[in-house]
Scaffold this motif. Structure first.
Motif, PDB file in Angstrom:
ATOM      1  N   ALA A   1      10.340   1.098   6.291  1.00 33.43           N
ATOM      2  CA  ALA A   1      10.308   0.937   7.749  1.00 33.43           C
ATOM      3  C   ALA A   1       9.633  -0.365   8.173  1.00 33.43           C
ATOM      4  O   ALA A   1       9.822  -0.816   9.314  1.00 33.43           O
ATOM      5  CB  ALA A   1       9.588   2.132   8.379  1.00 33.43           C
ATOM      6  N   LEU A   2       8.864  -0.973   7.289  1.00 31.92           N
ATOM      7  CA  LEU A   2       8.200  -2.240   7.595  1.00 31.92           C
ATOM      8  C   LEU A   2       9.113  -3.449   7.405  1.00 31.92           C
ATOM      9  O   LEU A   2       8.763  -4.556   7.804  1.00 31.92           O
ATOM     10  CB  LEU A   2       6.956  -2.409   6.707  1.00 31.92           C
ATOM     11  CG  LEU A   2       5.743  -1.577   7.112  1.00 31.92           C
ATOM     12  CD1 LEU A   2       4.781  -1.433   5.942  1.00 31.92           C
ATOM     13  CD2 LEU A   2       5.040  -2.207   8.302  1.00 31.92           C
ATOM     14  N   THR A   3      10.276  -3.245   6.808  1.00 34.73           N
ATOM     15  CA  THR A   3      11.182  -4.356   6.519  1.00 34.73           C
ATOM     16  C   THR A   3      11.602  -5.144   7.754  1.00 34.73           C
ATOM     17  O   THR A   3      11.554  -6.387   7.744  1.00 34.73           O
ATOM     18  CB  THR A   3      12.430  -3.855   5.768  1.00 34.73           C
ATOM     19  OG1 THR A   3      12.032  -3.123   4.602  1.00 34.73           O
ATOM     20  CG2 THR A   3      13.313  -5.028   5.350  1.00 34.73           C
TER      21      THR A   3
ATOM     22  N   GLY B   1       3.824   5.731  -5.593  1.00 32.50           N
ATOM     23  CA  GLY B   1       3.746   5.843  -7.050  1.00 32.50           C
ATOM     24  C   GLY B   1       2.680   6.827  -7.496  1.00 32.50           C
ATOM     25  O   GLY B   1       2.893   7.616  -8.432  1.00 32.50           O
ATOM     26  N   ILE B   2       1.529   6.799  -6.841  1.00 33.67           N
ATOM     27  CA  ILE B   2       0.438   7.725  -7.197  1.00 33.67           C
ATOM     28  C   ILE B   2       0.842   9.168  -6.939  1.00 33.67           C
ATOM     29  O   ILE B   2       0.653  10.052  -7.786  1.00 33.67           O
ATOM     30  CB  ILE B   2      -0.842   7.369  -6.403  1.00 33.67           C
ATOM     31  CG1 ILE B   2      -1.380   6.011  -6.847  1.00 33.67           C
ATOM     32  CG2 ILE B   2      -1.907   8.453  -6.582  1.00 33.67           C
ATOM     33  CD1 ILE B   2      -2.542   5.502  -6.007  1.00 33.67           C
TER      34      ILE B   2
ATOM     35  N   VAL C   1       0.839  -1.204   0.000  1.00 30.21           N
ATOM     36  CA  VAL C   1       0.000   0.000   0.000  1.00 30.21           C
ATOM     37  C   VAL C   1       0.872   1.253   0.000  1.00 30.21           C
ATOM     38  O   VAL C   1       0.607   2.216  -0.731  1.00 30.21           O
ATOM     39  CB  VAL C   1      -0.935  -0.006   1.231  1.00 30.21           C
ATOM     40  CG1 VAL C   1      -1.651   1.340   1.365  1.00 30.21           C
ATOM     41  CG2 VAL C   1      -1.961  -1.124   1.121  1.00 30.21           C
ATOM     42  N   GLY C   2       1.939   1.233   0.821  1.00 29.53           N
ATOM     43  CA  GLY C   2       2.830   2.385   0.883  1.00 29.53           C
ATOM     44  C   GLY C   2       3.493   2.678  -0.448  1.00 29.53           C
ATOM     45  O   GLY C   2       3.558   3.833  -0.892  1.00 29.53           O
TER      46      GLY C   2
ATOM     47  N   ILE D   1       7.511  10.080   1.829  1.00 32.81           N
ATOM     48  CA  ILE D   1       7.087   9.572   3.135  1.00 32.81           C
ATOM     49  C   ILE D   1       6.467   8.190   3.003  1.00 32.81           C
ATOM     50  O   ILE D   1       6.739   7.284   3.807  1.00 32.81           O
ATOM     51  CB  ILE D   1       6.095  10.560   3.789  1.00 32.81           C
ATOM     52  CG1 ILE D   1       6.818  11.860   4.154  1.00 32.81           C
ATOM     53  CG2 ILE D   1       5.465   9.940   5.035  1.00 32.81           C
ATOM     54  CD1 ILE D   1       5.904  12.958   4.640  1.00 32.81           C
ATOM     55  N   CYS D   2       5.621   7.998   1.972  1.00 32.02           N
ATOM     56  CA  CYS D   2       4.979   6.689   1.776  1.00 32.02           C
ATOM     57  C   CYS D   2       6.017   5.615   1.427  1.00 32.02           C
ATOM     58  O   CYS D   2       5.922   4.472   1.892  1.00 32.02           O
ATOM     59  CB  CYS D   2       3.919   6.785   0.681  1.00 32.02           C
ATOM     60  SG  CYS D   2       2.452   7.712   1.177  1.00 32.02           S
TER      61      CYS D   2
END
Length: 343
Positions: free
Chosen positions: A109-111, A89-90, A83-84, A102-103
């Motif tokens: 950061a989820l890694t 990309g959007i 989702v991030g 930031i996204c």
């Protein structure tokens, strides 16, 4: 530099542009999407929302997630990361650089959480610790999560090229400086050794930041976070060193003064701030321990302060000539870099 309406009005007063051109140029610049870390309400909302989202999946992660099990944590982390990256990309397509960065940073950061879930699922987790402790305690087996985060961070940074993506990379390198010391020492805890590893690791980060700074040639500030955590690791490790020698303490002062000079040359306030704090710590040591009962010390220190002010005046008068002379001895790339910083 940021161009304000006052800058344009001043240009009109100097007959550089007309009043009509100033109005049109201001309207055009105001309509462009913000790409830099300008302090305004829009960017405050961007970073506030981003930091809350990143903090929720890192610093504020609670034990409730353990109920999902390893595979559950892994797949949920990958879904959030997807989702991030999709939002990044959007936002990138629409020209909103800051929310895109930031996204993308949120995905990186989820890694650590995803790697933790994978290790739990495969039965490779070595002890009873949980992900919640990742940002609290120093352990050698965090290194797998940190190496994975570095790889993910470099790949995403290469793809999106936003400066904020350097933040999780810099934080991870800082964490590694502490965990590597534990890996080397094993169960034997030596605070001085950890501080020494942190100091040298920070020094490497500073040189890496300088290399990135020179490569980017001031176009986009990719080196900001590397400087922040590099200086933090280096200065913190150096300050934590113990010594009974006044000579080594004076050497500490000299290093801090050198940091201030470096900060001025490369235009990085973080060097100046920590260097000034270190210098104050040294003078505090002199006042409390070496010259505790001396009435002459405050007077001498005041005279030194006034002398430094006078040297500043002398430097200002001869700055241009001295700067040209010193820079003529430097390599061309470094000379170009310094000129871009002060232009």
């Amino acid at each position: 530099m940021k161009i304000t309406r006052k800058n344009l009005d001043d240009a009109v007063d100097e007959n550089i542009i007309t009043a009509d051109q100033a109005v049109k140029l201001h309207d055009y610049l105001s309509g462009l999407p913000s790409v830099g870390p300008t302090f305004n309400f829009t960017n405050v909302l961007y970073y506030l929302g981003g930091l809350i989202a990143i903090g929720a999946m890192t610093l504020f992660m609670n034990l409730g997630w353990e109920s999902f099990g390893g595979w559950g944590i892994l797949f949920i982390s990958l879904a959030y990361a997807g989702v991030g990256l999709k939002l990044a990309g959007i936002f990138q397509e629409k020209g909103h650089a800051i929310p895109a960065g930031i996204c993308a940073t949120f995905a990186v950061a989820l890694t650590p959480l995803a790697i933790y879930g994978l290790q739990q699922a495969l039965g490779l987790w070595p002890d009873e610790s949980v992900y919640q402790e990742y940002h609290k305690y120093i352990k050698w087996h965090w290194l797998y999560m940190e190496l994975g985060t570095l790889m993910a961070g470099l790949i995403v940074a290469w793809r999106y090229r936003y400066p904020f993506l350097m933040m999780p990379i810099a934080v991870t390198l800082w964490y590694m400086s502490m965990d590597v010391a534990v890996m080397i020492m094993g169960d034997y805890s030596d605070f001085q050794f950890r501080a020494l590893v942190s100091m040298y690791f920070g020094l490497l980060m500073i040189f890496a930041a300088l290399w990135v700074d020179i490569r980017s040639q001031g176009k986009i500030d990719y080196a900001f976070w590397l400087y922040i955590f590099g200086v933090l690791a280096f200065w913190g490790g150096m300050t934590a060193q113990e010594s009974d020698s006044e000579l080594s303490k004076f050497g500490y002062l000299c290093v801090n003064l050198f940091m201030i000079a470096v900060g001025v040359v490369v235009v990085r306030r973080v060097f100046v701030v920590f260097g000034a704090i270190g210098a104050c710590l040294y003078f505090g040591h002199l006042a409390q321990e070496v010259f505790e009962d001396s009435w002459l010390f405050p007077i001498t220190l005041t005279a030194i302060g006034l002398l430094i002010i006078y040297l500043g005046v002398v430097w200002q008068k001869n700055e241009k000539a001295l700067t040209v002379k010193v820079r003529s001895c430097l390599p061309i790339k470094l000379r170009t870099f310094l000129e871009s910083k002060t232009s």
